[in-house]
Design a protein around this motif. Sequence first.
Motif, PDB file in Angstrom:
ATOM      1  N   GLU A  73       0.850  -1.187   0.000  1.00  0.00           N
ATOM      2  CA  GLU A  73       0.000   0.000   0.000  1.00  0.00           C
ATOM      3  C   GLU A  73       0.889   1.241   0.000  1.00  0.00           C
ATOM      4  O   GLU A  73       1.656   1.470   0.933  1.00  0.00           O
ATOM      5  CB  GLU A  73      -0.906   0.006   1.233  1.00  0.00           C
ATOM      6  N   PHE A  74       0.794   2.039  -1.064  1.00  0.00           N
ATOM      7  CA  PHE A  74       1.648   3.221  -1.160  1.00  0.00           C
ATOM      8  C   PHE A  74       1.023   4.248  -2.095  1.00  0.00           C
ATOM      9  O   PHE A  74       0.117   3.942  -2.881  1.00  0.00           O
ATOM     10  CB  PHE A  74       3.040   2.848  -1.668  1.00  0.00           C
ATOM     11  N   ASP A  75       1.511   5.464  -1.990  1.00  0.00           N
ATOM     12  CA  ASP A  75       1.141   6.554  -2.888  1.00  0.00           C
ATOM     13  C   ASP A  75       2.412   7.140  -3.492  1.00  0.00           C
ATOM     14  O   ASP A  75       3.396   7.398  -2.778  1.00  0.00           O
ATOM     15  CB  ASP A  75       0.397   7.656  -2.125  1.00  0.00           C
ATOM     16  N   ASP A  76       2.397   7.338  -4.812  1.00  0.00           N
ATOM     17  CA  ASP A  76       3.521   7.964  -5.492  1.00  0.00           C
ATOM     18  C   ASP A  76       3.211   9.439  -5.720  1.00  0.00           C
ATOM     19  O   ASP A  76       2.061   9.828  -5.964  1.00  0.00           O
ATOM     20  CB  ASP A  76       3.793   7.283  -6.837  1.00  0.00           C
ATOM     21  N   TYR A  77       4.226  10.269  -5.634  1.00  0.00           N
ATOM     22  CA  TYR A  77       4.032  11.697  -5.867  1.00  0.00           C
ATOM     23  C   TYR A  77       5.312  12.308  -6.441  1.00  0.00           C
ATOM     24  O   TYR A  77       6.396  11.722  -6.350  1.00  0.00           O
ATOM     25  CB  TYR A  77       3.618  12.415  -4.582  1.00  0.00           C
ATOM     26  N   LYS A  78       5.177  13.478  -7.031  1.00  0.00           N
ATOM     27  CA  LYS A  78       6.314  14.184  -7.619  1.00  0.00           C
ATOM     28  C   LYS A  78       6.435  15.573  -6.992  1.00  0.00           C
ATOM     29  O   LYS A  78       5.432  16.240  -6.736  1.00  0.00           O
ATOM     30  CB  LYS A  78       6.142  14.326  -9.131  1.00  0.00           C
ATOM     31  N   VAL A  79       7.683  15.980  -6.747  1.00  0.00           N
ATOM     32  CA  VAL A  79       7.958  17.320  -6.227  1.00  0.00           C
ATOM     33  C   VAL A  79       9.217  17.849  -6.888  1.00  0.00           C
ATOM     34  O   VAL A  79      10.032  17.083  -7.427  1.00  0.00           O
ATOM     35  CB  VAL A  79       8.148  17.333  -4.691  1.00  0.00           C
ATOM     36  N   SER A  80       9.382  19.159  -6.843  1.00  0.00           N
ATOM     37  CA  SER A  80      10.632  19.795  -7.243  1.00  0.00           C
ATOM     38  C   SER A  80      11.161  20.590  -6.060  1.00  0.00           C
ATOM     39  O   SER A  80      10.400  21.252  -5.347  1.00  0.00           O
ATOM     40  CB  SER A  80      10.411  20.729  -8.432  1.00  0.00           C
ATOM     41  N   ILE A  81      12.458  20.500  -5.840  1.00  0.00           N
ATOM     42  CA  ILE A  81      13.088  21.312  -4.806  1.00  0.00           C
ATOM     43  C   ILE A  81      14.164  22.163  -5.470  1.00  0.00           C
ATOM     44  O   ILE A  81      14.741  21.781  -6.492  1.00  0.00           O
ATOM     45  CB  ILE A  81      13.687  20.445  -3.673  1.00  0.00           C
ATOM     46  N   PHE A  82      14.409  23.329  -4.887  1.00  0.00           N
ATOM     47  CA  PHE A  82      15.443  24.232  -5.383  1.00  0.00           C
ATOM     48  C   PHE A  82      16.527  24.343  -4.312  1.00  0.00           C
ATOM     49  O   PHE A  82      16.245  24.749  -3.167  1.00  0.00           O
ATOM     50  CB  PHE A  82      14.830  25.595  -5.720  1.00  0.00           C
ATOM     51  N   LEU A  83      17.710  23.951  -4.677  1.00  0.00           N
ATOM     52  CA  LEU A  83      18.799  23.884  -3.704  1.00  0.00           C
ATOM     53  C   LEU A  83      19.086  25.257  -3.120  1.00  0.00           C
ATOM     54  O   LEU A  83      19.103  26.271  -3.818  1.00  0.00           O
ATOM     55  CB  LEU A  83      20.052  23.323  -4.372  1.00  0.00           C
ATOM     56  N   LYS A  84      19.333  25.263  -1.813  1.00  0.00           N
ATOM     57  CA  LYS A  84      19.598  26.530  -1.119  1.00  0.00           C
ATOM     58  C   LYS A  84      20.641  26.290  -0.040  1.00  0.00           C
ATOM     59  O   LYS A  84      20.521  25.379   0.787  1.00  0.00           O
ATOM     60  CB  LYS A  84      18.320  27.074  -0.480  1.00  0.00           C
ATOM     61  N   LYS A  85      21.698  27.105  -0.033  1.00  0.00           N
ATOM     62  CA  LYS A  85      22.719  26.993   0.995  1.00  0.00           C
ATOM     63  C   LYS A  85      22.130  27.373   2.349  1.00  0.00           C
ATOM     64  O   LYS A  85      21.413  28.362   2.482  1.00  0.00           O
ATOM     65  CB  LYS A  85      23.901  27.927   0.680  1.00  0.00           C
ATOM     66  N   GLN A  86      22.486  26.580   3.349  1.00  0.00           N
ATOM     67  CA  GLN A  86      22.015  26.862   4.699  1.00  0.00           C
ATOM     68  C   GLN A  86      23.153  27.236   5.635  1.00  0.00           C
ATOM     69  O   GLN A  86      22.920  27.754   6.716  1.00  0.00           O
ATOM     70  CB  GLN A  86      21.265  25.648   5.247  1.00  0.00           C
ATOM     71  N   ILE A  87      24.377  26.957   5.216  1.00  0.00           N
ATOM     72  CA  ILE A  87      25.567  27.391   5.991  1.00  0.00           C
ATOM     73  C   ILE A  87      26.635  27.856   5.033  1.00  0.00           C
ATOM     74  O   ILE A  87      26.664  27.462   3.868  1.00  0.00           O
ATOM     75  CB  ILE A  87      26.129  26.251   6.890  1.00  0.00           C
TER      76      ILE A  87
END
Length: 418
Positions: free
Chosen positions: A404-418
Amino acid sequence: MISRKIFLLVLLSFNFIAFTGAQVPGFFMKEEARKVRIPFYNSNSLIILPVSINGRESINFLVDTGVRSNILFSKTLGDALGLDYTRRLSIAGADGSTVIMAQVSPINTLDLGPILGRMQSLLVLEQDFFELESVIGVPVYGIIGYEFFKFNPVKINYDEGFLEFYRENSIKWKPPFYRKFDMAIEDSKAYIEAKINQKSGPKINAKLLIDTGANHGLLLNQETSDEIKMPPLFIESQLGQSLGGVLYGYIGRVNSLNLNGLKMKEVLTSYPDKNKFSDIIVATGRQGSLGSEVLGRTRMILDYQRKRALIRKGENFYSPFEYDMSGLILRKIPNDENRYYVSDVRLGSPAYKTGILPYDELLSVNKIPTFLWELSELFKLLRSEEGKEIQLEMRRYQGDDLTEFDDYKVSIFLKKQI
């Protein structure tokens, strides 16, 4: 990014078996030569070598100057190899609290091709520990420590991926372009001095452990000196995996790390939480350690007999130190073909804002199926370029039911944190 090496401390070490006749415990060249070369698998500057135990099929070992004893991660595997055991010991991970039992197998032959480890003791863990595969991306079944280095100079060429194992006393002069460091050998571990220019604290002279098996860059233990100060900008994160479980702490930067004139700027620095192991670190007199993220930018000769290290700049010496910009802490599913899951998501990170959760599985990255990605390639991608878009296809399972599962798509935009 593989956050940190598997810190491993053998609290109750064992004495090596007494030698008889000309047999001395150690690693030696099989044939008379000035040096021999051994290629290694380079995983984010961690050194992995195939090793045959007592003539059996070769398995991967990590070469680790931060560990005194040779270690095999599985008694199940040790039994299959027909190892003999003489006694039982307690060991502890870097959290200083988890106790795991291990068996001592006192006399073994470790074959590394042109090099033979004679009369080698192995500390064999009773509880199978294969977590390294999940954080490195390739199966690793044990560690080779001090014994590999104690008699012979060893050159580590990270740029081209090979070790050169020299005949004892064969390097009489400093090679061109190398800088000489006095190296202390204490309790079978190697230390050098370095100058550190901190962001918030004073400039310090630090005694640092040379730790080829650690995946951090610079690590500073705050409990060892009042002069060690956290930088104003830092993030809380997992630092790595040990026998005691996941290690936690903080990641920041120092202005510079100066190794006898070899100067690295804006060096990523780990500040682990204080734990029960801290008193042991303080007792060594060290302030921290140098891991593969720093060492992998050099070419290095470790000469334990002469108590010296010879270091020169590697090809990527001046490359910027970059940390993961996604917020995803990825792990490989052990014993599976390139399947990866999310171990954790840093609060406030680009991945956190998209709703990705721990234990979600990666199906594709930038429309390329994950079975075509190596874990080290994913780490490199996720710290590559601020603002870069990363397209992810994910799978979220419903509880423990893998059907039992759900598939999904996302986009992330890389961002420096340190």
